[in-house]
Design a protein around this motif. Structure first.
Motif, PDB file in Angstrom:
ATOM      1  N   VAL A 117      96.829  -3.414  39.183  1.00 46.68           N
ATOM      2  CA  VAL A 117      95.950  -2.964  40.269  1.00 46.68           C
ATOM      3  C   VAL A 117      95.814  -4.051  41.335  1.00 46.68           C
ATOM      4  CG1 VAL A 117      93.540  -2.436  40.851  1.00 46.68           C
ATOM      5  CG2 VAL A 117      94.651  -1.230  38.968  1.00 46.68           C
ATOM      6  N   VAL A 118      95.600  -5.288  40.905  1.00 46.36           N
ATOM      7  CA  VAL A 118      95.444  -6.386  41.874  1.00 46.36           C
ATOM      8  C   VAL A 118      96.742  -6.617  42.652  1.00 46.36           C
ATOM      9  CG1 VAL A 118      94.949  -8.846  42.159  1.00 46.36           C
ATOM     10  CG2 VAL A 118      93.623  -7.501  40.523  1.00 46.36           C
ATOM     11  N   LEU A 119      97.878  -6.526  41.969  1.00 42.72           N
ATOM     12  CA  LEU A 119      99.161  -6.652  42.663  1.00 42.72           C
ATOM     13  C   LEU A 119      99.333  -5.540  43.697  1.00 42.72           C
ATOM     14  CD1 LEU A 119     101.552  -7.627  39.716  1.00 42.72           C
ATOM     15  CD2 LEU A 119     100.741  -9.108  41.553  1.00 42.72           C
ATOM     16  N   LEU A 120      98.866  -4.341  43.350  1.00 45.81           N
ATOM     17  CA  LEU A 120      98.951  -3.226  44.297  1.00 45.81           C
ATOM     18  C   LEU A 120      98.001  -3.419  45.480  1.00 45.81           C
ATOM     19  CD1 LEU A 120      99.320  -0.212  41.844  1.00 45.81           C
ATOM     20  CD2 LEU A 120     101.049  -1.114  43.393  1.00 45.81           C
ATOM     21  N   PHE A 121      96.889  -4.139  45.269  1.00 44.34           N
ATOM     22  CA  PHE A 121      96.026  -4.495  46.392  1.00 44.34           C
ATOM     23  C   PHE A 121      96.817  -5.261  47.447  1.00 44.34           C
ATOM     24  CE2 PHE A 121      91.685  -4.652  43.980  1.00 44.34           C
ATOM     25  CZ  PHE A 121      91.673  -3.272  43.936  1.00 44.34           C
TER      26      PHE A 121
ATOM     27  N   THR B  67      98.143 -17.850  40.576  1.00 41.29           N
ATOM     28  CA  THR B  67      99.250 -17.414  41.433  1.00 41.29           C
ATOM     29  C   THR B  67      98.914 -16.097  42.121  1.00 41.29           C
ATOM     30  OG1 THR B  67     100.843 -18.476  39.937  1.00 41.29           O
ATOM     31  CG2 THR B  67     101.708 -16.870  41.495  1.00 41.29           C
ATOM     32  N   THR B  68      98.406 -15.145  41.336  1.00 41.69           N
ATOM     33  CA  THR B  68      98.038 -13.839  41.898  1.00 41.69           C
ATOM     34  C   THR B  68      96.907 -13.980  42.915  1.00 41.69           C
ATOM     35  OG1 THR B  68      98.657 -12.825  39.779  1.00 41.69           O
ATOM     36  CG2 THR B  68      97.387 -11.477  41.312  1.00 41.69           C
ATOM     37  N   SER B  69      95.928 -14.810  42.589  1.00 41.29           N
ATOM     38  CA  SER B  69      94.813 -15.040  43.521  1.00 41.29           C
ATOM     39  C   SER B  69      95.309 -15.617  44.836  1.00 41.29           C
ATOM     40  CB  SER B  69      93.783 -15.990  42.896  1.00 41.29           C
ATOM     41  OG  SER B  69      93.232 -15.450  41.724  1.00 41.29           O
ATOM     42  N   GLY B  70      96.280 -16.537  44.749  1.00 41.35           N
ATOM     43  CA  GLY B  70      96.841 -17.136  45.954  1.00 41.35           C
ATOM     44  C   GLY B  70      97.541 -16.108  46.824  1.00 41.35           C
ATOM     45  N   PHE B  71      98.352 -15.270  46.205  1.00 46.23           N
ATOM     46  CA  PHE B  71      99.035 -14.213  46.962  1.00 46.23           C
ATOM     47  C   PHE B  71      98.031 -13.248  47.590  1.00 46.23           C
ATOM     48  CE2 PHE B  71     103.000 -15.379  44.763  1.00 46.23           C
ATOM     49  CZ  PHE B  71     103.891 -15.240  45.807  1.00 46.23           C
TER      50      PHE B  71
ATOM     51  N   PHE C 270     109.024  -8.695  47.393  1.00 51.66           N
ATOM     52  CA  PHE C 270     109.831  -9.677  46.656  1.00 51.66           C
ATOM     53  C   PHE C 270     108.959 -10.714  45.963  1.00 51.66           C
ATOM     54  CE2 PHE C 270     112.247 -13.624  46.170  1.00 51.66           C
ATOM     55  CZ  PHE C 270     113.301 -13.159  45.402  1.00 51.66           C
ATOM     56  N   TRP C 271     108.141 -11.436  46.741  1.00 47.71           N
ATOM     57  CA  TRP C 271     107.410 -12.567  46.177  1.00 47.71           C
ATOM     58  C   TRP C 271     106.294 -12.124  45.227  1.00 47.71           C
ATOM     59  CZ3 TRP C 271     110.019 -16.746  46.271  1.00 47.71           C
ATOM     60  CH2 TRP C 271     110.875 -17.022  47.351  1.00 47.71           C
ATOM     61  N   ALA C 272     105.400 -11.253  45.693  1.00 47.09           N
ATOM     62  CA  ALA C 272     104.304 -10.819  44.818  1.00 47.09           C
ATOM     63  C   ALA C 272     104.835 -10.050  43.614  1.00 47.09           C
ATOM     64  CB  ALA C 272     103.315  -9.963  45.602  1.00 47.09           C
ATOM     65  N   GLU C 273     105.882  -9.291  43.822  1.00 51.01           N
ATOM     66  CA  GLU C 273     106.459  -8.504  42.727  1.00 51.01           C
ATOM     67  C   GLU C 273     107.205  -9.385  41.725  1.00 51.01           C
ATOM     68  OE1 GLU C 273     108.871  -4.917  43.838  1.00 51.01           O
ATOM     69  OE2 GLU C 273     106.933  -4.026  43.383  1.00 51.01           O
ATOM     70  N   SER C 274     107.359 -10.656  42.060  1.00 53.26           N
ATOM     71  CA  SER C 274     108.004 -11.600  41.137  1.00 53.26           C
ATOM     72  C   SER C 274     107.020 -12.175  40.123  1.00 53.26           C
ATOM     73  CB  SER C 274     108.642 -12.754  41.924  1.00 53.26           C
ATOM     74  OG  SER C 274     109.671 -12.291  42.770  1.00 53.26           O
ATOM     75  N   ILE C 275     105.727 -11.895  40.265  1.00 47.05           N
ATOM     76  CA  ILE C 275     104.722 -12.470  39.363  1.00 47.05           C
ATOM     77  C   ILE C 275     104.971 -12.090  37.899  1.00 47.05           C
ATOM     78  CG2 ILE C 275     102.260 -12.375  38.749  1.00 47.05           C
ATOM     79  CD1 ILE C 275     101.669 -12.501  41.763  1.00 47.05           C
ATOM     80  N   PRO C 276     105.314 -10.823  37.575  1.00 42.58           N
ATOM     81  CA  PRO C 276     105.649 -10.527  36.171  1.00 42.58           C
ATOM     82  C   PRO C 276     106.834 -11.349  35.665  1.00 42.58           C
ATOM     83  CG  PRO C 276     105.270  -8.498  37.387  1.00 42.58           C
ATOM     84  CD  PRO C 276     105.314  -9.603  38.401  1.00 42.58           C
TER      85      PRO C 276
END
Length: 274
Positions: free
Chosen positions: A170-174, A235-239, A254-260
């Protein structure tokens, strides 16, 4: 440089990158439950994501009449065709119960994409629903499938991991919704459209705090995992903090979707150290 950009664009737009993220999340689940790597659940997640995402992205174009078949579109179809057979091969190596759950995920994807109702509106067009459907599908494929296929009962640990995975997606989708704010239809009522970018970021941080608190319930004999999740949270908080609607779409796609993938790599490192 132009050639590299075209390759990167094709890699992202053909859904290979998001499929690798799903593959990575499945591997993370295997770490969390001490499972042996299963090539069929991971393969089904990878290939099935390519098929599902490309179906969602290009279905409307295919049904619009007679779309112009550009070389790029033909390549997307070719990638999807190969991925379909890869997903089918892996599917028939899954246990029956796992096949049922994967079938349910497929059904949700179809419901999300196709117009089942007289007004020809699909679930994707329902205001505010997209983020929850996508997150549930990710939990189903990246948590439920590998756990079910390994024959593990749905314990409290399973529920906690599922809840954390749902929160993280959910946060990544934000981040995606903030970046896409300038392009999204106002009727979609995404979270940033409804509460604003600033409040969306605050909500995302709040959800990550909940993620951390849930992690504390699973801290028994797993300090390395806790440290890895701290890395992911920061990392997620930074993005999320640096996301805004004028950012390049590469920032999210690309970048945020690389977190997993980062989570998976961190897990591999800790597995070798400990």
């Amino acid at each position: 440089m132009g050639v590299l950009k075209r390759i990167l664009d094709f890699y992202i737009q053909s859904s290979i990158h998001v499929a690798l993220a799903v593959f990575a999340f499945i591997r993370v689940t295997e770490f969390l439950f001490y499972l042996l790597p299963n090539p069929y659940t991971a393969g089904f997640g990878f290939f099935g994501t390519i098929v599902g995402y490309n179906f969602v992205k290009y279905d409307a174009l295919a049904r619009s009449g007679r779309p112009k078949m550009s070389t790029r579109l033909k390549l997307f179809i070719a990638v999807s065709f190969v991925a379909f057979w890869g997903a089918a091969y892996c599917f028939f190596h899954l246990k029956p119960l796992t096949q049922i759950v994967s079938g349910l995920c497929l059904l949700v994807t179809a419901f999300y994409t196709l117009p089942f109702f007289p007004n020809k509106r699909n679930a994707r067009s329902w205001s505010g629903l997209k983020i929850y459907i996508v997150s549930l599908c990710w939990v189903g494929v990246t948590v439920a499938l590998p756990v079910l296929d390994a024959g593990i009962d749905w314990t409290t640990d399973f529920l906690l991991v599922s809840a954390k995975r749902f929160i993280l997606v959910v946060v990544l989708l934000f981040i995606f919704e903030i970046i896409d704010l300038a392009w999204d239809d106002p009727h979609l009522k995404t979270v940033p459209q409804q509460i604003g970018v600033k409040n969306t970021k605050k909500l995302g941080v709040f959800l990550l705090v909940i993620f951390l608190l849930l992690e504390l319930f699973q801290l028994t004999e797993s300090i390395p995992r806790f440290v890895g999740n701290i890395v992911v949270i920061f990392t997620t908080s930074g993005f999320l903090y640096f996301a805004h609607e004028k950012r390049s779409r590469y920032y999210s796609t690309f970048w945020a979707e690389s977190i997993p993938i980062v989570m998976w790599l961190v897990g591999l490192v800790f597995q070798r150290i400990f």
